[in-house]
Design a protein around this motif. Sequence first.
Motif, PDB file in Angstrom:
ATOM      1  N   GLY A 172      -4.447  15.183 -14.211  1.00 15.48           N
ATOM      2  CA  GLY A 172      -3.486  14.080 -15.005  1.00 15.48           C
ATOM      3  C   GLY A 172      -2.449  13.895 -13.791  1.00 15.48           C
ATOM      4  N   THR A 173      -1.418  13.169 -14.423  1.00 15.96           N
ATOM      5  CA  THR A 173      -0.391  12.964 -13.412  1.00 15.96           C
ATOM      6  C   THR A 173       0.964  13.804 -13.948  1.00 15.96           C
ATOM      7  OG1 THR A 173      -1.242  10.642 -13.160  1.00 15.96           O
ATOM      8  CG2 THR A 173       1.231  11.072 -12.775  1.00 15.96           C
ATOM      9  N   PHE A 174       1.580  14.157 -12.932  1.00 15.81           N
ATOM     10  CA  PHE A 174       2.765  15.225 -13.383  1.00 15.81           C
ATOM     11  C   PHE A 174       4.000  14.673 -12.561  1.00 15.81           C
ATOM     12  CE2 PHE A 174      -1.099  17.596 -13.781  1.00 15.81           C
ATOM     13  CZ  PHE A 174      -0.988  18.135 -15.188  1.00 15.81           C
ATOM     14  N   ARG A 175       5.164  15.059 -12.918  1.00 16.36           N
ATOM     15  CA  ARG A 175       6.447  14.814 -12.508  1.00 16.36           C
ATOM     16  C   ARG A 175       7.293  16.146 -12.245  1.00 16.36           C
ATOM     17  NH1 ARG A 175      11.239  12.660 -14.539  1.00 16.36           N
ATOM     18  NH2 ARG A 175      10.119  12.322 -16.505  1.00 16.36           N
ATOM     19  N   ALA A 176       7.683  16.486 -11.180  1.00 18.48           N
ATOM     20  CA  ALA A 176       8.443  17.919 -10.512  1.00 18.48           C
ATOM     21  C   ALA A 176       9.996  17.431 -10.457  1.00 18.48           C
ATOM     22  CB  ALA A 176       7.930  18.311  -9.636  1.00 18.48           C
ATOM     23  N   ASP A 177      10.662  18.541 -11.047  1.00 17.95           N
ATOM     24  CA  ASP A 177      12.212  18.148 -10.777  1.00 17.95           C
ATOM     25  C   ASP A 177      12.696  18.014  -9.448  1.00 17.95           C
ATOM     26  OD1 ASP A 177      12.358  18.618 -13.550  1.00 17.95           O
ATOM     27  OD2 ASP A 177      12.856  20.917 -13.574  1.00 17.95           O
ATOM     28  N   LEU A 178      12.038  18.878  -8.523  1.00 19.11           N
ATOM     29  CA  LEU A 178      12.492  19.091  -7.068  1.00 19.11           C
ATOM     30  C   LEU A 178      11.019  19.171  -6.424  1.00 19.11           C
ATOM     31  CD1 LEU A 178      15.605  21.324  -7.096  1.00 19.11           C
ATOM     32  CD2 LEU A 178      15.456  18.744  -7.109  1.00 19.11           C
ATOM     33  N   ALA A 179      10.887  18.447  -5.036  1.00 16.11           N
ATOM     34  CA  ALA A 179       9.515  18.701  -4.583  1.00 16.11           C
ATOM     35  C   ALA A 179       9.867  18.490  -2.945  1.00 16.11           C
ATOM     36  CB  ALA A 179       8.681  17.590  -4.985  1.00 16.11           C
ATOM     37  N   TRP A 180       9.129  19.276  -2.158  1.00 22.65           N
ATOM     38  CA  TRP A 180       9.102  19.161  -0.819  1.00 22.65           C
ATOM     39  C   TRP A 180       7.543  18.877  -0.526  1.00 22.65           C
ATOM     40  CZ3 TRP A 180      12.034  22.371  -3.330  1.00 22.65           C
ATOM     41  CH2 TRP A 180      13.445  22.398  -3.040  1.00 22.65           C
ATOM     42  N   PRO A 181       7.162  17.543  -0.626  1.00 17.78           N
ATOM     43  CA  PRO A 181       5.721  17.332  -0.327  1.00 17.78           C
ATOM     44  C   PRO A 181       5.044  17.871   0.934  1.00 17.78           C
ATOM     45  CG  PRO A 181       7.113  15.355  -1.151  1.00 17.78           C
ATOM     46  CD  PRO A 181       8.046  16.574  -0.693  1.00 17.78           C
ATOM     47  N   ARG A 182       5.883  17.671   2.027  1.00 16.17           N
ATOM     48  CA  ARG A 182       5.102  18.110   3.370  1.00 16.17           C
ATOM     49  C   ARG A 182       4.703  19.618   3.293  1.00 16.17           C
ATOM     50  NH1 ARG A 182       7.828  15.626   8.743  1.00 16.17           N
ATOM     51  NH2 ARG A 182       7.444  13.310   8.320  1.00 16.17           N
ATOM     52  N   ALA A 183       5.503  20.410   2.341  1.00 13.84           N
ATOM     53  CA  ALA A 183       5.051  21.832   2.014  1.00 13.84           C
ATOM     54  C   ALA A 183       4.340  22.192   0.928  1.00 13.84           C
ATOM     55  CB  ALA A 183       6.551  22.585   2.050  1.00 13.84           C
ATOM     56  N   LYS A 184       4.332  21.157   0.220  1.00  8.19           N
ATOM     57  CA  LYS A 184       3.542  21.212  -0.857  1.00  8.19           C
ATOM     58  C   LYS A 184       4.077  22.334  -1.971  1.00  8.19           C
ATOM     59  CE  LYS A 184      -0.453  19.712  -1.904  1.00  8.19           C
ATOM     60  NZ  LYS A 184      -1.879  19.350  -2.034  1.00  8.19           N
ATOM     61  N   LEU A 185       5.518  22.134  -2.096  1.00  6.07           N
ATOM     62  CA  LEU A 185       6.362  22.900  -3.045  1.00  6.07           C
ATOM     63  C   LEU A 185       6.834  22.357  -3.830  1.00  6.07           C
ATOM     64  CD1 LEU A 185       7.717  25.557  -3.468  1.00  6.07           C
ATOM     65  CD2 LEU A 185       9.454  24.928  -1.790  1.00  6.07           C
ATOM     66  N   LEU A 186       6.801  22.722  -4.999  1.00  5.13           N
ATOM     67  CA  LEU A 186       7.548  22.168  -6.376  1.00  5.13           C
ATOM     68  C   LEU A 186       8.409  23.224  -6.984  1.00  5.13           C
ATOM     69  CD1 LEU A 186       4.598  20.363  -8.299  1.00  5.13           C
ATOM     70  CD2 LEU A 186       6.044  19.423  -6.586  1.00  5.13           C
ATOM     71  N   VAL A 187       9.666  22.830  -7.236  1.00  6.92           N
ATOM     72  CA  VAL A 187      10.633  23.721  -8.020  1.00  6.92           C
ATOM     73  C   VAL A 187      11.098  23.043  -9.141  1.00  6.92           C
ATOM     74  CG1 VAL A 187      12.864  24.668  -8.015  1.00  6.92           C
ATOM     75  CG2 VAL A 187      11.560  24.666  -5.855  1.00  6.92           C
ATOM     76  N   GLU A 188      10.898  23.899 -10.193  1.00  5.41           N
ATOM     77  CA  GLU A 188      11.036  23.402 -11.615  1.00  5.41           C
ATOM     78  C   GLU A 188      12.407  24.184 -12.366  1.00  5.41           C
ATOM     79  OE1 GLU A 188       8.023  20.970 -13.598  1.00  5.41           O
ATOM     80  OE2 GLU A 188       9.852  20.304 -12.103  1.00  5.41           O
ATOM     81  N   PHE A 189      13.328  23.702 -13.198  1.00  6.62           N
ATOM     82  CA  PHE A 189      14.343  24.232 -13.802  1.00  6.62           C
ATOM     83  C   PHE A 189      13.835  24.264 -15.121  1.00  6.62           C
ATOM     84  CE2 PHE A 189      17.850  24.210 -16.766  1.00  6.62           C
ATOM     85  CZ  PHE A 189      18.307  25.494 -16.346  1.00  6.62           C
TER      86      PHE A 189
END
Length: 212
Positions: free
Chosen positions: A142-159
Amino acid sequence: MAIPLQKEDIRVHLTVATGSALRSRADRSIHRSPLAASEVVERSGFRLTTPQRTWRDLAATLVPAALLAVTDQLLARWCSASDVRAQLDLRPSGRGSARAREVLPIADPRAESPMESVLRWLLHEAGVPAPELQYVIRTAEGTFRADLAWPRAKLLVEFDGAIHRDGDVFVRDLRRQNALVAAGWTVLRFSGADVLGRPLDVVAAILRALGG
């Protein structure tokens, strides 16, 4: 090390025109400042400072992390960035002016919670590259939305706020995280206790994930 956002102050803070006879007392703090007619609006019979003037006044008292949280919410609901910049141009000096100039370029109306804003300020202070906010990821699940993202590093940060401890939300979060990890993303999740109580550890974890 904990991050001090602001000392608790339960008094009502009132800004009045220079020369007003009102005095501070136990339940209210009076601030005197020149008020232009354009800086005053009426709501429900009360005369109030405009959102952008209120922001400029808060810049004199709030620490930067708290001011960024206010600015993000202000831009999302009450006025535009150009309105706020014009207010700063109107009062370019004085208490809080440097803080306002430092915070305003980082403000973003896409921030969905004050704690996300506080976390972004921590990252900014640490020199971490600016993240993308509310980043959309499409996976096989599915499609998801992340609070903060660094796409090149494929890193997501969620609060994770209190709502994420609800049973149904918790289960949904687990499934969502599994889908993102399976798609190759690193997902870091932090609580308010992390951001406020151990900010250096939070920044260090994000830097490690970014390869810094």
